[in-house]
Design a protein around this motif. Structure first.
Motif, PDB file in Angstrom:
ATOM      1  N   TYR A 244      39.459  27.827  35.805  1.00  0.00           N
ATOM      2  CA  TYR A 244      39.433  27.827  34.335  1.00  0.00           C
ATOM      3  C   TYR A 244      40.275  28.964  33.750  1.00  0.00           C
ATOM      4  O   TYR A 244      40.546  28.962  32.551  1.00  0.00           O
ATOM      5  N   ALA A 245      40.662  29.905  34.603  1.00  0.00           N
ATOM      6  CA  ALA A 245      41.527  31.007  34.173  1.00  0.00           C
ATOM      7  C   ALA A 245      42.471  31.331  35.336  1.00  0.00           C
ATOM      8  O   ALA A 245      42.216  32.246  36.124  1.00  0.00           O
ATOM      9  N   PRO A 246      43.556  30.547  35.495  1.00  0.00           N
ATOM     10  CA  PRO A 246      44.451  30.691  36.662  1.00  0.00           C
ATOM     11  C   PRO A 246      45.013  32.101  36.831  1.00  0.00           C
ATOM     12  O   PRO A 246      45.351  32.491  37.953  1.00  0.00           O
ATOM     13  N   GLU A 247      45.105  32.844  35.741  1.00  0.00           N
ATOM     14  CA  GLU A 247      45.686  34.185  35.841  1.00  0.00           C
ATOM     15  C   GLU A 247      44.815  35.147  36.651  1.00  0.00           C
ATOM     16  O   GLU A 247      45.271  36.226  37.046  1.00  0.00           O
ATOM     17  N   TYR A 248      43.556  34.768  36.891  1.00  0.00           N
ATOM     18  CA  TYR A 248      42.661  35.633  37.657  1.00  0.00           C
ATOM     19  C   TYR A 248      42.654  35.286  39.147  1.00  0.00           C
ATOM     20  O   TYR A 248      41.917  35.896  39.923  1.00  0.00           O
ATOM     21  N   ARG A 249      43.428  34.315  39.548  1.00  0.00           N
ATOM     22  CA  ARG A 249      43.454  33.914  40.956  1.00  0.00           C
ATOM     23  C   ARG A 249      43.879  35.085  41.846  1.00  0.00           C
ATOM     24  O   ARG A 249      44.820  35.811  41.539  1.00  0.00           O
ATOM     25  N   GLY A 250      43.138  35.270  42.932  1.00  0.00           N
ATOM     26  CA  GLY A 250      43.498  36.296  43.899  1.00  0.00           C
ATOM     27  C   GLY A 250      43.096  37.700  43.517  1.00  0.00           C
ATOM     28  O   GLY A 250      43.527  38.663  44.177  1.00  0.00           O
ATOM     29  N   PHE A 251      42.265  37.879  42.487  1.00  0.00           N
ATOM     30  CA  PHE A 251      41.843  39.233  42.098  1.00  0.00           C
ATOM     31  C   PHE A 251      41.103  39.899  43.257  1.00  0.00           C
ATOM     32  O   PHE A 251      40.222  39.307  43.870  1.00  0.00           O
ATOM     33  N   THR A 252      41.450  41.142  43.567  1.00  0.00           N
ATOM     34  CA  THR A 252      40.833  41.854  44.689  1.00  0.00           C
ATOM     35  C   THR A 252      40.376  43.256  44.308  1.00  0.00           C
ATOM     36  O   THR A 252      40.109  44.086  45.175  1.00  0.00           O
ATOM     37  N   GLY A 253      40.276  43.513  43.019  1.00  0.00           N
ATOM     38  CA  GLY A 253      39.881  44.849  42.577  1.00  0.00           C
ATOM     39  C   GLY A 253      38.379  45.072  42.609  1.00  0.00           C
ATOM     40  O   GLY A 253      37.621  44.307  43.211  1.00  0.00           O
ATOM     41  N   LYS A 254      37.951  46.121  41.940  1.00  0.00           N
ATOM     42  CA  LYS A 254      36.536  46.492  41.899  1.00  0.00           C
ATOM     43  C   LYS A 254      35.798  45.635  40.864  1.00  0.00           C
ATOM     44  O   LYS A 254      36.335  45.338  39.797  1.00  0.00           O
ATOM     45  N   ILE A 255      34.559  45.281  41.197  1.00  0.00           N
ATOM     46  CA  ILE A 255      33.758  44.421  40.325  1.00  0.00           C
ATOM     47  C   ILE A 255      32.458  45.125  39.947  1.00  0.00           C
ATOM     48  O   ILE A 255      31.785  45.718  40.797  1.00  0.00           O
ATOM     49  N   ARG A 256      32.129  45.087  38.665  1.00  0.00           N
ATOM     50  CA  ARG A 256      30.799  45.484  38.217  1.00  0.00           C
ATOM     51  C   ARG A 256      30.212  44.330  37.425  1.00  0.00           C
ATOM     52  O   ARG A 256      30.955  43.471  36.910  1.00  0.00           O
ATOM     53  N   TYR A 257      28.891  44.302  37.331  1.00  0.00           N
ATOM     54  CA  TYR A 257      28.213  43.181  36.683  1.00  0.00           C
ATOM     55  C   TYR A 257      27.421  43.672  35.479  1.00  0.00           C
ATOM     56  O   TYR A 257      26.901  44.790  35.470  1.00  0.00           O
ATOM     57  N   ASP A 258      27.332  42.814  34.479  1.00  0.00           N
ATOM     58  CA  ASP A 258      26.625  43.197  33.257  1.00  0.00           C
ATOM     59  C   ASP A 258      26.021  41.959  32.613  1.00  0.00           C
ATOM     60  O   ASP A 258      26.521  40.832  32.811  1.00  0.00           O
ATOM     61  N   TYR A 259      24.939  42.170  31.866  1.00  0.00           N
ATOM     62  CA  TYR A 259      24.265  41.047  31.201  1.00  0.00           C
ATOM     63  C   TYR A 259      23.512  41.592  29.995  1.00  0.00           C
ATOM     64  O   TYR A 259      22.826  42.612  30.103  1.00  0.00           O
ATOM     65  N   ASP A 260      23.635  40.930  28.869  1.00  0.00           N
ATOM     66  CA  ASP A 260      22.979  41.344  27.635  1.00  0.00           C
ATOM     67  C   ASP A 260      21.807  40.414  27.342  1.00  0.00           C
ATOM     68  O   ASP A 260      21.997  39.232  27.041  1.00  0.00           O
ATOM     69  N   TRP A 261      20.590  40.936  27.431  1.00  0.00           N
ATOM     70  CA  TRP A 261      19.391  40.123  27.216  1.00  0.00           C
ATOM     71  C   TRP A 261      18.971  40.059  25.744  1.00  0.00           C
ATOM     72  O   TRP A 261      17.916  39.491  25.424  1.00  0.00           O
ATOM     73  N   SER A 262      19.767  40.613  24.833  1.00  0.00           N
ATOM     74  CA  SER A 262      19.434  40.533  23.410  1.00  0.00           C
ATOM     75  C   SER A 262      19.367  39.079  22.959  1.00  0.00           C
ATOM     76  O   SER A 262      20.136  38.238  23.425  1.00  0.00           O
ATOM     77  N   LEU A 263      18.452  38.783  22.023  1.00  0.00           N
ATOM     78  CA  LEU A 263      18.275  37.423  21.557  1.00  0.00           C
ATOM     79  C   LEU A 263      19.550  36.898  20.912  1.00  0.00           C
ATOM     80  O   LEU A 263      20.239  37.600  20.180  1.00  0.00           O
ATOM     81  N   ASN A 264      19.854  35.624  21.158  1.00  0.00           N
ATOM     82  CA  ASN A 264      21.085  35.012  20.615  1.00  0.00           C
ATOM     83  C   ASN A 264      20.864  34.538  19.187  1.00  0.00           C
ATOM     84  O   ASN A 264      20.926  33.351  18.868  1.00  0.00           O
TER      85      ASN A 264
END
Length: 266
Positions: A244-264
């Motif tokens: 869905y985003a071909p420009e990200y193919r092959g990314f090998t850098g550092k990854i961090r994860y995040d999530y916002d539980w605030s009400l939508n």
């Protein structure tokens, strides 16, 4: 002495809540075989127009988010939502084609989630619901279908994920939070679900709450960590993302994860 007791009570409560979060965070896909049956010769469709009417009236687009206007839902529409849920619960989805079943379960899950928020509104986050030492309402009994009592976790992790084995399901079910893939503007149907699933996947992956890459650093939604196996495992994750985003193919850098539980909400 009282202060020390209060401190340890709060510390223990926090520990239990964090433990509950960990249990929620990575539910396994464990098939409930009862729901595997279908009738592929039945070409009847299920009416989701009542849910579409609710979405049309209260779901708002604001930047990367689809926000639900819980505060302004009328009493009559709250009643209509409960009637819609009762109508779905009165059916046995196994009598329908699998394509019809998928839309049934996704819409039921999302309608139940909105109904749960409305029953307790105002709240800051869905994680505040459920028992005192639980993280959200996902293991609470919600509905009876075909004589079986179901929770939201049952629908997502014992029916949708194991039967269809489609990672795009994570973009379809909505947990009423800003970090979650958006509640779609259209109710799912057997006719539109392929288009909606791809649309939802692309929108989430191309939004900062889904995938944000700057140089050799990536911030990803924690969904990709919780359900890594559904996306092919950590090594194959960017193969999924790059669909869905071909420009990200092959990314090998550092990854961090995040999530916002605030009400939508707006």
């Amino acid at each position: 002495m009282t202060g020390r007791h209060d401190f340890w009570h709060a510390f223990l409560s926090l520990g239990l809540i964090l433990a509950s979060f960990q249990l929620y965070a990575a539910p396994k896909a464990e098939l409930w075989p009862f729901w595997q049956a279908s009738n592929e010769s039945n070409h009847a469709t299920i009416d989701h127009q009542p849910w579409q009417t609710i979405l049309d009236r209260y779901l708002l687009v604001q930047g990367q988010h689809h926000l639900f206007d819980y505060q302004n839902v009328s009493a009559s529409d709250k009643h209509a939502l409960k009637q819609y849920i009762r109508a779905l619960a009165s059916l046995d989805p196994r009598d329908y084609r699998q394509a019809e079943q998928y839309a049934y379960w996704v819409n039921l899950y999302n309608a139940l989630t909105v109904d749960e928020i409305l029953d307790h509104y105002p709240i800051r986050s869905i994680t505040k619901l459920g028992g005192i030492f639980t993280f959200g309402p996902w293991d609470e009994d919600q509905v009876i279908v075909a004589g079986k009592t179901l929770t939201l976790n049952d629908i997502e992790h014992r029916i949708l994920r194991p039967i269809w084995q489609d990672p795009r399901t994570h973009y379809a079910v909505n947990c009423a939070s800003l970090g979650c893939p958006n509640l779609q503007l259209n109710a799912f149907t057997s006719a539109n679900q392929e288009q909606l699933l791809d649309q939802a996947a692309k929108a989430f992956i191309r939004s900062p709450k889904g995938v944000l890459i700057q140089g050799n650093r990536a911030q990803l939604s924690t969904i990709y960590q919780w359900f890594s196996d559904d996306f092919g495992g950590e090594k194959a994750l960017f193969e999924h993302i790059s669909q869905y985003a071909p420009e990200y193919r092959g990314f090998t850098g550092k990854i961090r994860y995040d999530y916002d539980w605030s009400l939508n909400q707006p």
